[in-house]
Structure formats: structure tokens, C-alpha cells
Enzyme design. Structure first.
Site, PDB file in Angstrom:
ATOM      1  N   ALA A   1       0.807  -1.221   0.000  1.00 34.87           N
ATOM      2  CA  ALA A   1       0.000   0.000   0.000  1.00 34.87           C
ATOM      3  C   ALA A   1       0.846   1.280   0.000  1.00 34.87           C
ATOM      4  CB  ALA A   1      -0.929  -0.017   1.201  1.00 34.87           C
TER       5      ALA A   1
ATOM      6  N   THR B   1       0.505   5.569  -1.550  1.00 31.34           N
ATOM      7  CA  THR B   1       0.102   6.691  -0.677  1.00 31.34           C
ATOM      8  C   THR B   1       0.355   8.028  -1.372  1.00 31.34           C
ATOM      9  OG1 THR B   1       2.239   6.655   0.450  1.00 31.34           O
ATOM     10  CG2 THR B   1       0.432   5.481   1.529  1.00 31.34           C
TER      11      THR B   1
ATOM     12  N   ARG C   1      -1.239   0.828   7.768  1.00 31.11           N
ATOM     13  CA  ARG C   1      -0.584   0.904   9.065  1.00 31.11           C
ATOM     14  C   ARG C   1       0.189   2.178   9.370  1.00 31.11           C
ATOM     15  NH1 ARG C   1      -0.759  -4.160   7.427  1.00 31.11           N
ATOM     16  NH2 ARG C   1      -1.695  -5.682   8.828  1.00 31.11           N
TER      17      ARG C   1
ATOM     18  N   GLN D   1       0.388  -6.411  -3.613  1.00 30.88           N
ATOM     19  CA  GLN D   1      -0.694  -6.665  -2.668  1.00 30.88           C
ATOM     20  C   GLN D   1      -1.824  -5.673  -2.921  1.00 30.88           C
ATOM     21  OE1 GLN D   1       1.002  -7.209   1.517  1.00 30.88           O
ATOM     22  NE2 GLN D   1       2.690  -6.264   0.443  1.00 30.88           N
TER      23      GLN D   1
ATOM     24  N   HIS E   1      -3.807 -10.054  -4.163  1.00 33.49           N
ATOM     25  CA  HIS E   1      -5.016  -9.777  -3.381  1.00 33.49           C
ATOM     26  C   HIS E   1      -6.191  -9.364  -4.268  1.00 33.49           C
ATOM     27  CE1 HIS E   1      -2.525  -9.070   0.545  1.00 33.49           C
ATOM     28  NE2 HIS E   1      -2.691 -10.335   0.266  1.00 33.49           N
TER      29      HIS E   1
ATOM     30  N   CYS F   1     -27.266  -8.991  -8.912  1.00 30.33           N
ATOM     31  CA  CYS F   1     -27.159  -9.472 -10.295  1.00 30.33           C
ATOM     32  C   CYS F   1     -28.571  -9.796 -10.796  1.00 30.33           C
ATOM     33  CB  CYS F   1     -26.301 -10.734 -10.235  1.00 30.33           C
ATOM     34  SG  CYS F   1     -26.096 -11.594 -11.776  1.00 30.33           S
TER      35      CYS F   1
ATOM     36  N   SER G   1       4.767  -3.016   4.904  1.00 32.47           N
ATOM     37  CA  SER G   1       5.237  -3.295   6.266  1.00 32.47           C
ATOM     38  C   SER G   1       5.663  -4.756   6.405  1.00 32.47           C
ATOM     39  CB  SER G   1       4.111  -3.002   7.271  1.00 32.47           C
ATOM     40  OG  SER G   1       3.009  -3.850   6.997  1.00 32.47           O
TER      41      SER G   1
HETATM   42  P1  NAD Z   1       0.804  -1.536   5.244  1.00 30.14           P
HETATM   43  O1  NAD Z   1      -0.162  -0.413   5.488  1.00 30.14           O
HETATM   44  O2  NAD Z   1       0.862  -2.630   6.235  1.00 30.14           O
HETATM   45  O3  NAD Z   1       2.266  -0.942   5.092  1.00 30.14           O
HETATM   46  C1  NAD Z   1       2.537   0.137   4.256  1.00 30.14           C
HETATM   47  C2  NAD Z   1       3.988   0.513   4.477  1.00 30.14           C
HETATM   48  O4  NAD Z   1       4.319   1.500   3.508  1.00 30.14           O
HETATM   49  C3  NAD Z   1       4.271   1.125   5.858  1.00 30.14           C
HETATM   50  O5  NAD Z   1       5.344   0.432   6.453  1.00 30.14           O
HETATM   51  C4  NAD Z   1       4.650   2.586   5.551  1.00 30.14           C
HETATM   52  O6  NAD Z   1       5.709   3.041   6.385  1.00 30.14           O
HETATM   53  C5  NAD Z   1       5.091   2.515   4.126  1.00 30.14           C
HETATM   54  N1  NAD Z   1       4.836   3.729   3.344  1.00 30.14           N
HETATM   55  C6  NAD Z   1       3.762   4.572   3.371  1.00 30.14           C
HETATM   56  N2  NAD Z   1       3.895   5.537   2.455  1.00 30.14           N
HETATM   57  C7  NAD Z   1       5.073   5.301   1.823  1.00 30.14           C
HETATM   58  C8  NAD Z   1       5.759   5.949   0.765  1.00 30.14           C
HETATM   59  N3  NAD Z   1       5.284   7.050   0.176  1.00 30.14           N
HETATM   60  N4  NAD Z   1       6.937   5.414   0.348  1.00 30.14           N
HETATM   61  C9  NAD Z   1       7.471   4.311   0.949  1.00 30.14           C
HETATM   62  N5  NAD Z   1       6.862   3.657   1.970  1.00 30.14           N
HETATM   63  C10 NAD Z   1       5.666   4.147   2.380  1.00 30.14           C
HETATM   64  O7  NAD Z   1       0.513  -2.073   3.781  1.00 30.14           O
HETATM   65  P2  NAD Z   1       0.784  -3.501   3.152  1.00 30.14           P
HETATM   66  O8  NAD Z   1       2.058  -4.057   3.680  1.00 30.14           O
HETATM   67  O9  NAD Z   1       0.574  -3.348   1.698  1.00 30.14           O
HETATM   68  O10 NAD Z   1      -0.381  -4.422   3.727  1.00 30.14           O
HETATM   69  C11 NAD Z   1      -1.686  -3.934   3.826  1.00 30.14           C
HETATM   70  C12 NAD Z   1      -2.764  -4.651   3.022  1.00 30.14           C
HETATM   71  O11 NAD Z   1      -3.673  -3.635   2.671  1.00 30.14           O
HETATM   72  C13 NAD Z   1      -2.340  -5.255   1.729  1.00 30.14           C
HETATM   73  O12 NAD Z   1      -2.930  -6.504   1.716  1.00 30.14           O
HETATM   74  C14 NAD Z   1      -2.997  -4.413   0.640  1.00 30.14           C
HETATM   75  O13 NAD Z   1      -3.688  -5.262  -0.249  1.00 30.14           O
HETATM   76  C15 NAD Z   1      -4.075  -3.636   1.326  1.00 30.14           C
HETATM   77  N6  NAD Z   1      -4.195  -2.224   0.911  1.00 30.14           N
HETATM   78  C16 NAD Z   1      -4.118  -1.883  -0.403  1.00 30.14           C
HETATM   79  C17 NAD Z   1      -4.205  -0.559  -0.783  1.00 30.14           C
HETATM   80  C18 NAD Z   1      -4.111  -0.216  -2.259  1.00 30.14           C
HETATM   81  O14 NAD Z   1      -4.493  -1.029  -3.110  1.00 30.14           O
HETATM   82  N7  NAD Z   1      -3.600   0.970  -2.593  1.00 30.14           N
HETATM   83  C19 NAD Z   1      -4.359   0.447   0.180  1.00 30.14           C
HETATM   84  C20 NAD Z   1      -4.477   0.061   1.525  1.00 30.14           C
HETATM   85  C21 NAD Z   1      -4.379  -1.291   1.892  1.00 30.14           C
END
Ligand code: NAD
Length: 241
Positions: free
Chosen positions: A23, A27, A35, A101, A119, A152, A192
């Protein structure tokens, strides 16, 4: 702290590099991760409760009402320079593919061709009874207008084509583990590494590099660890690689 030059060296030496994204790579496109303290979705609600198979079957209208704004944001955001840089690295032959993910499809929209979505994705929803598929954004409009839960023609209730907590894991996982076992570098970006079983990919690879803002579960075993924003670091990496 390791440098972008060190990462570029690893990347150019590697014959088979796989990227694992989470994720955090999205961001900078305005999509909250789970997280990150203060901004992560976890600080507003419990994703394991909301985005679960049991929540969908217990009360589908409530599931869709609460997920609609989250899904809408994920499905309508734009790729950022991190996604574009990864697509460039694939075009230059420096990256074989991406295991993601994320469910936001931003890697494909930035031009990456080889993307394994472990996912699932938010492009469509499907009917568990007859298998009919619907595009996600019109379905979300339907939910927002009060036609909820979205049904549906056969009467079944649509579900998003994502892996919900409690679902069985898709076949894509097997392929991701095969790729990780044979690659000679796994580059983790914006995860993370707390979500299983994806987090087990990292120790499977013979060499690991990590770009992440916060700590991860595998920092200690990484050959190169860069704490920084994915978009900025990956974009700078393009200058060296
Ligand atoms: P997580 O939230 O557990 O970890 C995200 C990590 O990214 C954190 O450690 C954070 O410090 C880091 N981070 C945040 N912004 C950053 C940046 N600009 N550059 C570098 N690092 C950055 O996310 P995860 O490990 O992907 O696990 C969460 C689950 O949530 C996954 O299964 C995912 O499918 C889902 N998810 C997906 C989305 C999406 O599709 N965009 C969004 C939220 C959650």
C-alpha cells in the site's frame, strides 16, 4: 542507511529482479495505507473486520455502504512517479515483474505489463451464483444511490474481485512463490511485510532490498535498506540504473 547508488548496483548486477509492492507505493497517489500512524486506514477502522468475508455475508448492504468510499478512492486514483518508475525499469529489462498486494490497478495504469495481483483487484465485481461480472465504478454509483446491496439479474449479490479476510488464497500466490524462489533479487517497495502469507516471500528470495518509510518485519535481512518515499527513491533510481 544504504544509498540509492548501492541499490542501483544490486539492480544492474541482478539477472532476475522481482518487485513486491504494498500500500505504501500508492500513498503518494492519495490512497491511505493500512498501518502508517495517523493516516493509515487502521487509525479510522479495523480493515480486518470491514473487509472480511463474514462482514459481507452477515450484512451485504452494510459491507457495500462502508466500503464504497474506500473502493471509490482506490479505483479512481492516478499512478504516481513511483508506479511510472517501476514501469520504466521493466521496459529497460531491469525488472522481470511485480507482485502486488494492492488492489488499485495503478501499476498497470502506469504501464507495467507483468503484474501479479495476489489480493485481487477493484476493476470488477462478480456474482458468486452465476459468475456474471460488472465494472466497479458503475456498481459503486448504484450503491451510493441507495440501490444496495447491488444484485445481479440472477438475484445473487455482487462481491468485489478482491481477496477478503477469510477468503481462500488465489492461485496467484503459488506463482508469486515460484517467482520469488528463482529470482536473484527481490525489491520490496512500500510494505510493512506484516500481512501473511505475502510477507513470507521476502525471506524466500536469495537477496532482498527494501524501500519503505517505516520499519518492516525484514529490515535485518535486507542487503540494501532505504528509508524514503517510494516515488522519490524510485525516480532517483532511474538516473543510476
Ligand atoms: P501496510 O499499510 O501494512 O504498510 C505500508 C507501508 O508502507 C508502511 O510500512 C509505511 O511506512 C510505508 N509507506 C507509506 N507511504 C510510503 C511511501 N510514500 N513510500 C514508501 N513507503 C511508504 O501495507 P501492506 O504491507 O501493503 O499491507 C496492507 C494490506 O492492505 C495489503 O494486503 C494491501 O492489499 C491492502 N491495501 C491496499 C491498498 C491499495 O491497493 N492501494 C491500500 C491500503 C491497503
Amino acid at each position: 542507511m544504504d544509498s540509492i547508488e548501492q541499490l542501483a548496483r544490486l539492480l544492474t548486477e541482478s539477472k532476475d529482479t522481482l518487485v513486491l509492492t504494498g500500500a505504501g507505493v500508492s500513498t503518494e497517489s492519495g490512497i491511505p495505507d493500512f498501518r502508517s500512524p495517523g493516516t493509515g486506514l487502521w487509525s479510522q477502522m479495523d480493515p480486518m473486520e470491514l473487509l472480511s468475508r463474514s462482514a459481507l455475508s452477515r450484512n451485504p448492504a452494510e459491507f457495500w455502504r462502508r466500503s464504497e468510499p474506500i473502493f471509490r478512492q482506490m479505483a479512481s486514483s492516478q499512478p504516481n512517479k513511483g508506479h511510472y518508475a517501476l514501469a520504466q525499469l521493466e521496459k529497460r529489462g531491469l525488472v522481470r515483474g511485480i507482485v502486488t498486494q494492492n488492489i488499485d490497478s495503478l501499476h498497470q495504469r502506469a504501464g507495467s505489463n507483468c503484474v501479479l495481483e495476489v489480493h485481487g483487484h477493484l476493476r470488477t465485481a462478480s456474482c458468486p451464483h452465476c459468475g456474471a461480472e460488472r465494472e466497479m465504478l458503475p456498481l459503486l454509483d448504484q450503491v451510493a444511490s441507495g440501490d444496495n446491496p447491488p444484485r445481479c439479474n440472477c438475484g445473487g449479490i455482487f462481491r468485489p474481485n478482491v481477496v477478503l479476510y477469510g477468503d481462500t488464497l488465489p492461485d496467484a500466490f503459488q506463482r508469486a512463490f515460484q517467482w520469488a524462489r528463482v529470482c536473484d533479487l527481490l525489491l520490496v517497495v512500500g510494505s510493512s511485510l506484516e500481512v501473511a502469507p505475502v510477507c513470507w516471500l521476502a525471506p524466500t528470495a536469495s537477496r532482498l532490498a527494501i524501500i519503505n518509510l517505516g520499519e518492516t518485519q525484514c529490515d535485518e535481512i535486507a542487503s540494501v535498506l532505504i528509508r524514503g518515499k517510494a516515488g522519490e527513491v524510485l525516480n532517483s533510481l532511474l538516473e543510476f540504473a
